[in-house]
Scaffold this motif. Structure first.
Motif, PDB file in Angstrom:
ATOM      1  N   VAL A 104       1.000  -1.712   0.087  1.00 22.22           N
ATOM      2  CA  VAL A 104       0.080  -0.236  -0.173  1.00 22.22           C
ATOM      3  C   VAL A 104       1.193   1.483  -0.040  1.00 22.22           C
ATOM      4  N   ALA A 105       1.935   0.741   1.207  1.00 26.37           N
ATOM      5  CA  ALA A 105       2.855   2.143   0.832  1.00 26.37           C
ATOM      6  C   ALA A 105       3.464   2.964  -0.497  1.00 26.37           C
ATOM      7  N   GLY A 106       3.622   1.935  -1.358  1.00 25.80           N
ATOM      8  CA  GLY A 106       4.553   1.113  -2.408  1.00 25.80           C
ATOM      9  C   GLY A 106       3.720   2.109  -3.224  1.00 25.80           C
ATOM     10  N   VAL A 107       2.530   2.083  -3.470  1.00 29.53           N
ATOM     11  CA  VAL A 107       1.499   1.293  -5.196  1.00 29.53           C
ATOM     12  C   VAL A 107       1.058   3.616  -4.563  1.00 29.53           C
ATOM     13  N   VAL A 108       0.324   3.979  -2.939  1.00 32.42           N
ATOM     14  CA  VAL A 108       0.229   5.622  -3.039  1.00 32.42           C
ATOM     15  C   VAL A 108       1.518   6.339  -3.305  1.00 32.42           C
ATOM     16  N   ALA A 109       2.324   5.609  -2.765  1.00 30.66           N
ATOM     17  CA  ALA A 109       3.695   6.982  -2.869  1.00 30.66           C
ATOM     18  C   ALA A 109       4.311   7.336  -4.566  1.00 30.66           C
ATOM     19  N   MET A 110       2.976   5.359  -5.478  1.00 29.48           N
ATOM     20  CA  MET A 110       4.398   5.901  -7.072  1.00 29.48           C
ATOM     21  C   MET A 110       2.465   6.756  -7.607  1.00 29.48           C
ATOM     22  N   ASN A 111       1.974   6.599  -6.955  1.00 31.00           N
ATOM     23  CA  ASN A 111       0.606   7.568  -7.537  1.00 31.00           C
ATOM     24  C   ASN A 111       0.811   8.799  -7.500  1.00 31.00           C
ATOM     25  N   GLU A 112       1.110   8.653  -5.857  1.00 26.19           N
ATOM     26  CA  GLU A 112       1.746  10.657  -6.145  1.00 26.19           C
ATOM     27  C   GLU A 112       2.565  10.976  -6.881  1.00 26.19           C
ATOM     28  N   PRO A 117      -2.563   9.718 -11.083  1.00 27.23           N
ATOM     29  CA  PRO A 117      -4.358   9.683 -11.879  1.00 27.23           C
ATOM     30  C   PRO A 117      -5.238   8.724 -11.364  1.00 27.23           C
ATOM     31  N   LEU A 118      -4.627   7.669 -10.269  1.00 31.85           N
ATOM     32  CA  LEU A 118      -5.414   6.573 -10.027  1.00 31.85           C
ATOM     33  C   LEU A 118      -6.680   7.425  -8.749  1.00 31.85           C
ATOM     34  N   SER A 119      -7.776   6.619  -8.148  1.00 32.41           N
ATOM     35  CA  SER A 119      -8.107   7.236  -6.833  1.00 32.41           C
ATOM     36  C   SER A 119      -7.637   6.249  -5.861  1.00 32.41           C
ATOM     37  N   ARG A 120      -7.851   5.943  -5.091  1.00 31.82           N
ATOM     38  CA  ARG A 120      -8.156   4.932  -3.720  1.00 31.82           C
ATOM     39  C   ARG A 120      -8.046   3.759  -3.628  1.00 31.82           C
ATOM     40  N   GLN A 121      -9.631   3.641  -4.125  1.00 30.62           N
ATOM     41  CA  GLN A 121     -10.439   2.449  -4.494  1.00 30.62           C
ATOM     42  C   GLN A 121      -9.514   2.119  -5.669  1.00 30.62           C
ATOM     43  N   GLU A 122      -8.987   3.086  -6.589  1.00 30.06           N
ATOM     44  CA  GLU A 122      -8.878   2.155  -8.573  1.00 30.06           C
ATOM     45  C   GLU A 122      -7.056   2.026  -7.520  1.00 30.06           C
ATOM     46  N   LEU A 123      -6.446   2.162  -7.095  1.00 29.96           N
ATOM     47  CA  LEU A 123      -5.494   1.385  -6.512  1.00 29.96           C
ATOM     48  C   LEU A 123      -5.019   0.232  -5.725  1.00 29.96           C
ATOM     49  N   ASP A 141      -8.532  -7.950   2.540  1.00 32.23           N
ATOM     50  CA  ASP A 141      -8.552  -7.531   3.589  1.00 32.23           C
ATOM     51  C   ASP A 141      -7.068  -7.072   4.431  1.00 32.23           C
ATOM     52  N   ASN A 142      -6.207  -7.145   4.131  1.00 32.34           N
ATOM     53  CA  ASN A 142      -5.239  -6.560   4.862  1.00 32.34           C
ATOM     54  C   ASN A 142      -5.194  -4.684   4.127  1.00 32.34           C
ATOM     55  N   VAL A 143      -4.698  -5.009   2.508  1.00 32.64           N
ATOM     56  CA  VAL A 143      -4.244  -4.011   2.009  1.00 32.64           C
ATOM     57  C   VAL A 143      -5.714  -3.226   1.210  1.00 32.64           C
ATOM     58  N   GLY A 144      -6.733  -3.348   1.921  1.00 32.46           N
ATOM     59  CA  GLY A 144      -7.827  -2.665   1.385  1.00 32.46           C
ATOM     60  C   GLY A 144      -8.543  -1.636   2.607  1.00 32.46           C
ATOM     61  N   PRO A 145      -8.415  -1.683   4.394  1.00 33.09           N
ATOM     62  CA  PRO A 145      -8.103  -0.694   4.940  1.00 33.09           C
ATOM     63  C   PRO A 145      -6.637   0.059   5.291  1.00 33.09           C
ATOM     64  N   SER A 146      -5.592  -1.394   5.317  1.00 39.55           N
ATOM     65  CA  SER A 146      -4.567  -0.173   4.640  1.00 39.55           C
ATOM     66  C   SER A 146      -4.804   1.429   3.891  1.00 39.55           C
ATOM     67  N   LEU A 147      -4.785   0.552   2.925  1.00 34.74           N
ATOM     68  CA  LEU A 147      -5.598   1.294   1.742  1.00 34.74           C
ATOM     69  C   LEU A 147      -6.322   3.026   1.964  1.00 34.74           C
ATOM     70  N   LEU A 148      -7.993   1.898   2.154  1.00 36.83           N
ATOM     71  CA  LEU A 148      -8.915   2.890   2.733  1.00 36.83           C
ATOM     72  C   LEU A 148      -8.995   3.578   4.095  1.00 36.83           C
ATOM     73  N   GLY A 149      -8.183   2.771   5.120  1.00 36.04           N
ATOM     74  CA  GLY A 149      -9.195   3.422   6.116  1.00 36.04           C
ATOM     75  C   GLY A 149     -10.220   2.628   7.184  1.00 36.04           C
ATOM     76  N   GLY A 150     -10.278   3.356   8.080  1.00 31.73           N
ATOM     77  CA  GLY A 150     -11.263   2.335   8.731  1.00 31.73           C
ATOM     78  C   GLY A 150     -11.262   0.664   8.707  1.00 31.73           C
ATOM     79  N   PHE A 151     -12.948   0.359   9.238  1.00 29.89           N
ATOM     80  CA  PHE A 151     -13.519  -0.985   8.961  1.00 29.89           C
ATOM     81  C   PHE A 151     -13.647  -1.702   7.394  1.00 29.89           C
ATOM     82  N   ALA A 306      -3.590   5.354   4.542  1.00 30.10           N
ATOM     83  CA  ALA A 306      -2.116   4.779   4.177  1.00 30.10           C
ATOM     84  C   ALA A 306      -2.097   6.634   3.940  1.00 30.10           C
ATOM     85  N   ALA A 307      -1.093   7.496   3.994  1.00 34.72           N
ATOM     86  CA  ALA A 307      -1.246   8.582   4.018  1.00 34.72           C
ATOM     87  C   ALA A 307       0.683   8.944   3.052  1.00 34.72           C
TER      88      ALA A 307
END
Ligand SMILES: Nc1ncnc2c1ncn2[C@@H]1O[C@H](COP(=O)(O)OP(=O)(O)OP(=O)(O)O)[C@@H](O)[C@H]1O
Ligand SMILES: N[C@@H](CCO)C(=O)O
Length: 309
Positions: A104-112, A117-123, A141-151, A306-307
């Motif tokens: 998640v940290a990797g894909v969020v960093a590259m997207n930024e 170009p892609l939304s969090r859901q699209e990542l 069920d690990n990457v989902g909450p780590s990317l989107l947050g929450g439950f 992720a932030a």
């Protein structure tokens, strides 16, 4: 923009009755990824800290870079040059979503770095490719909450249908990681492929009860629903002192307690931080009585995921 730093939190997957379909993020720990553009084509791993040299440095084999390569390919970007530094702040094979945090940290960093170009859901599907390289299966069920947050609830994998649900403000998680290692791949291998109708009905009832309890802030219902009749009976044998630790959690303030992800970490949910801490200390004491060191994290549910740092 030539360099980016991203954080992705640890997560608790399955959450008792929700094998492969429930997960939530906690505030800490988490992995940090630094990505810097370079002229030379290719994505390379420049450095990994905190893994005791155990993780692959080959960009095609590490969850943190595999997701980047999939994203670049999807966007039709060729010869992209970047060097990656990964700070592992979570133990491997922990049950805390270590490989997911890297993915998640990797894909969020590259997207930024590419201008989002892609939304969090699209990542999400790209982050799942990181799980696939780590554990052999693209569970969300690990990457989902780590990317989107929450439950997070994964209603369907094909097509992917994933959403977050509200949780009570005073709900706290205790995560206790005993000093042993369980690989998700192994913990999935030992599972039975057939489930009885009786157990399916019981599990469905608990899944419905946990969702309703979270959304209604009904703490008693949350506790009653944190029962896993399918996976926990098989996997708990991999965790020394599991039953004693689980009982100690519930006798010392927890609403419920089960395996975090594929283990060996165990998690408990409690109403209020004081109960969460009391349950965690009791869990650690039982591990200690058996000569097993452990670490404890107490956290509210991390609603941000992720932030960018
Ligand atoms: N960046 C990474 N971080 C962690 N593991 C990685 C990474 N890249 C590849 N892997 C592989 O994934 C394996 C760990 O994945 P595994 O799912 O078993 O445990 P985990 O992700 O550490 O914790 P969890 O049980 O919560 O998923 C490691 O043994 C390693 O070979
Ligand atoms: N749902 C996955 C989570 C792994 O962290 C499993 O239990 O195998």
């Amino acid at each position: 923009m030539n360099s980016i730093r991203a954080f992705a939190p640890a997560t608790v997957a399955n959450v008792a009755c929700g094998f492969d379909i429930f997960g939530f993020a906690i505030e800490a720990p988490g992995d940090v990824v630094e990505i810097r553009r370079r002229d030379e084509p290719g994505v390379v791993i420049k450095e990994i800290t905190g893994d005791e040299g155990r993780l692959p440095r080959n960009a095609e084999k590490n969850a943190v870079t595999v997701v980047m390569l999939h994203l670049l390919k999807h966007l039709g970007i060729k010869d992209f040059g970047a060097e990656v530094v990964l700070h592992k702040n979570m133990p491997l094979g922990s049950g805390m979503g270590s490989s997911a945090a890297s993915a998640v940290a990797g894909v969020v960093a590259m997207n930024e770095l590419l201008g989002n170009p892609l939304s969090r859901q699209e990542l999400l599907p790209f982050a799942m490719e990181g799980e696939k390289i780590a554990s052999g299966s693209a569970h969300a069920d690990n990457v989902g909450p780590s990317l989107l947050g929450g439950f997070v609830v994964i209603r369907s994998y094909n097509p992917l249908d994933i959403f977050t649900i509200p949780v009570p403000d005073d709900l706290y998680c205790t995560l206790v990681h005993p000093d042993i290692e369980i690989n998700t791949k192994d913990a999935r291998f030992i599972l039975r492929s057939e489930v009885s109708l009786k157990n399916t009905i019981a599990q469905m009832g608990n899944v419905a009860g946990l969702v309703a309890g979270l959304m209604k802030s009904d703490y008693e219902l949350i506790g009653r629903s944190m029962v896993d009749v399918i996976i926990e009976p098989v996997r708990s044998i991999l965790i020394p002192e599991f039953n004693v630790v689980k009982l100690a959690a519930i006798e010392n303030g927890a609403l419920g307690c089960s395996i975090s992800g594929s283990g060996p970490s165990m998690f408990a949910l409690s109403k209020g931080k004081a109960n969460a801490e009391s349950a965690g200390l009791a869990m650690q004491q039982k591990f200690a009585d058996a000569g097993i060191e452990s670490s404890m994290h107490v956290s509210a549910i991390n609603k941000n995921g992720a932030a960018i740092l």
